[in-house]
Design an enzyme around this catalytic site. Structure first.
Site, PDB file in Angstrom:
ATOM      1  N   ASP A   8       0.871  -1.183   0.000  1.00 35.39           N
ATOM      2  CA  ASP A   8       0.000   0.000   0.000  1.00 35.39           C
ATOM      3  C   ASP A   8       0.911   1.237   0.000  1.00 35.39           C
ATOM      4  O   ASP A   8       2.138   1.112  -0.158  1.00 35.39           O
ATOM      5  CB  ASP A   8      -0.997  -0.034   1.178  1.00 35.39           C
ATOM      6  CG  ASP A   8      -0.346   0.292   2.522  1.00 35.39           C
ATOM      7  OD1 ASP A   8       0.900   0.363   2.599  1.00 35.39           O
ATOM      8  OD2 ASP A   8      -1.085   0.462   3.514  1.00 35.39           O
ATOM      9  N   HIS A   9       0.307   2.407   0.207  1.00 34.92           N
ATOM     10  CA  HIS A   9       1.101   3.639   0.187  1.00 34.92           C
ATOM     11  C   HIS A   9       2.177   3.661   1.275  1.00 34.92           C
ATOM     12  O   HIS A   9       3.250   4.208   1.080  1.00 34.92           O
ATOM     13  CB  HIS A   9       0.179   4.854   0.321  1.00 34.92           C
ATOM     14  CG  HIS A   9      -0.736   4.770   1.506  1.00 34.92           C
ATOM     15  ND1 HIS A   9      -1.780   3.864   1.568  1.00 34.92           N
ATOM     16  CD2 HIS A   9      -0.762   5.441   2.683  1.00 34.92           C
ATOM     17  CE1 HIS A   9      -2.409   4.008   2.729  1.00 34.92           C
ATOM     18  NE2 HIS A   9      -1.800   4.951   3.420  1.00 34.92           N
ATOM     19  N   GLY A  68       3.473  -3.473   8.178  1.00 37.07           N
ATOM     20  CA  GLY A  68       3.558  -4.873   7.725  1.00 37.07           C
ATOM     21  C   GLY A  68       2.476  -5.727   8.354  1.00 37.07           C
ATOM     22  O   GLY A  68       2.263  -6.875   7.955  1.00 37.07           O
ATOM     23  N   ILE A  69       1.754  -5.154   9.328  1.00 34.99           N
ATOM     24  CA  ILE A  69       0.761  -5.946  10.074  1.00 34.99           C
ATOM     25  C   ILE A  69      -0.487  -6.203   9.227  1.00 34.99           C
ATOM     26  O   ILE A  69      -0.885  -7.354   9.005  1.00 34.99           O
ATOM     27  CB  ILE A  69       0.379  -5.241  11.401  1.00 34.99           C
ATOM     28  CG1 ILE A  69       1.584  -5.157  12.340  1.00 34.99           C
ATOM     29  CG2 ILE A  69      -0.750  -6.021  12.091  1.00 34.99           C
ATOM     30  CD1 ILE A  69       1.344  -4.292  13.583  1.00 34.99           C
ATOM     31  N   GLY A  70      -1.105  -5.134   8.763  1.00 36.59           N
ATOM     32  CA  GLY A  70      -2.372  -5.295   8.032  1.00 36.59           C
ATOM     33  C   GLY A  70      -2.232  -6.145   6.784  1.00 36.59           C
ATOM     34  O   GLY A  70      -3.075  -7.008   6.494  1.00 36.59           O
ATOM     35  N   HIS A  98      12.066 -22.369   9.995  1.00 33.86           N
ATOM     36  CA  HIS A  98      11.040 -23.006  10.820  1.00 33.86           C
ATOM     37  C   HIS A  98       9.639 -22.958  10.219  1.00 33.86           C
ATOM     38  O   HIS A  98       8.869 -23.896  10.381  1.00 33.86           O
ATOM     39  CB  HIS A  98      11.001 -22.356  12.212  1.00 33.86           C
ATOM     40  CG  HIS A  98      12.177 -22.739  13.067  1.00 33.86           C
ATOM     41  ND1 HIS A  98      12.256 -22.437  14.409  1.00 33.86           N
ATOM     42  CD2 HIS A  98      13.322 -23.395  12.756  1.00 33.86           C
ATOM     43  CE1 HIS A  98      13.399 -22.903  14.897  1.00 33.86           C
ATOM     44  NE2 HIS A  98      14.066 -23.476  13.905  1.00 33.86           N
ATOM     45  N   ARG A 132      10.621 -31.754  12.368  1.00 30.95           N
ATOM     46  CA  ARG A 132       9.507 -31.371  13.257  1.00 30.95           C
ATOM     47  C   ARG A 132       8.799 -30.107  12.767  1.00 30.95           C
ATOM     48  O   ARG A 132       7.608 -29.902  13.036  1.00 30.95           O
ATOM     49  CB  ARG A 132       9.987 -31.219  14.692  1.00 30.95           C
ATOM     50  CG  ARG A 132      10.929 -30.062  14.936  1.00 30.95           C
ATOM     51  CD  ARG A 132      11.433 -30.040  16.384  1.00 30.95           C
ATOM     52  NE  ARG A 132      12.230 -28.870  16.674  1.00 30.95           N
ATOM     53  CZ  ARG A 132      13.516 -28.730  16.329  1.00 30.95           C
ATOM     54  NH1 ARG A 132      14.133 -29.677  15.667  1.00 30.95           N
ATOM     55  NH2 ARG A 132      14.181 -27.627  16.647  1.00 30.95           N
TER      56      ARG A 132
HETATM   57  C1  RB5 Z   1      -1.951   2.955   6.401  1.00 27.88           C
HETATM   58  O1  RB5 Z   1      -1.958   4.217   6.974  1.00 27.88           O
HETATM   59  C2  RB5 Z   1      -1.513   1.912   7.424  1.00 27.88           C
HETATM   60  O2  RB5 Z   1      -2.561   1.662   8.310  1.00 27.88           O
HETATM   61  C3  RB5 Z   1      -1.085   0.641   6.725  1.00 27.88           C
HETATM   62  O3  RB5 Z   1      -0.032   0.922   5.866  1.00 27.88           O
HETATM   63  C4  RB5 Z   1      -0.589  -0.480   7.611  1.00 27.88           C
HETATM   64  O4  RB5 Z   1       0.372  -0.046   8.520  1.00 27.88           O
HETATM   65  C5  RB5 Z   1      -1.643  -1.315   8.231  1.00 27.88           C
HETATM   66  O5  RB5 Z   1      -1.389  -2.306   8.921  1.00 27.88           O
END
Ligand code: RB5
Length: 152
Positions: A8-9, A68-70, A98, A132
């Protein structure tokens, strides 16, 4: 090896650096976007990369958003995807050894492009340990299939 990249951006700047690095290293790159810093929705790009990997159109994928979470959560919703969010070299190594991660996730607002390139190189060149760890990866697949017994 063919690698899909998507961001994304928030991950755009990092994606551009990773894409250039991969091409310099001789990998074939499929860039699913985004192609500017204009605000977009990360699930779309996580899905695009994950689908290419799950369908066998590419060998691996790399997804990037701000943290990187979303985008890693989004990629992991696709059956067959093991997306690993990494922030350091140890995590990049373990994602391969792993978890046999087929998608790497990173945060463009968390790490520098230089660190990102190092993490990508480690993940791409480290083999899966198997043994494993294969059993555990198989258990992840069973969760996807709804076949993991309660209490396992
Ligand atoms: C966008 O502002 C932000 O929420 C997205 O890039 C990301 O960090 C989401 O997990």
């Amino acid at each position: 090896m063919k690698i899909a990249v998507g961001a994304d951006h928030g991950g755009f700047f990092l994606k551009e650096a990773i894409k250039k690095f991969l091409e310099e290293e001789g990998y074939e790159v499929v860039d699913v976007g985004t192609y500017s810093e204009e605000s977009v929705d990360y699930p779309e790009y996580g899905y695009r990369v994950a689908k290419l990997v799950a369908d066998g159109e590419v060998d691996r994928g790399i997804v990037m958003c701000g943290t990187g979470i979303g985008i890693s959560i989004s990629a992991n919703k696709v059956k067959g995807i093991r997306a690993a969010l990494v922030t350091n070299e140890y995590m990049a190594e373990m994602a391969a050894r792993h978890n046999n991660a087929n998608v790497l996730a990173m945060g463009g607002r968390v790490i520098t492009p230089e660190i990102g390139k190092r993490l990508v190189k480690i993940w791409l060149t480290t083999p899966f340990d198997g043994g494993r760890h294969q059993r555990r990866v198989n258990l992840i697949s069973r969760i996807e299939e709804g076949k993991l017994e309660k209490g396992v």
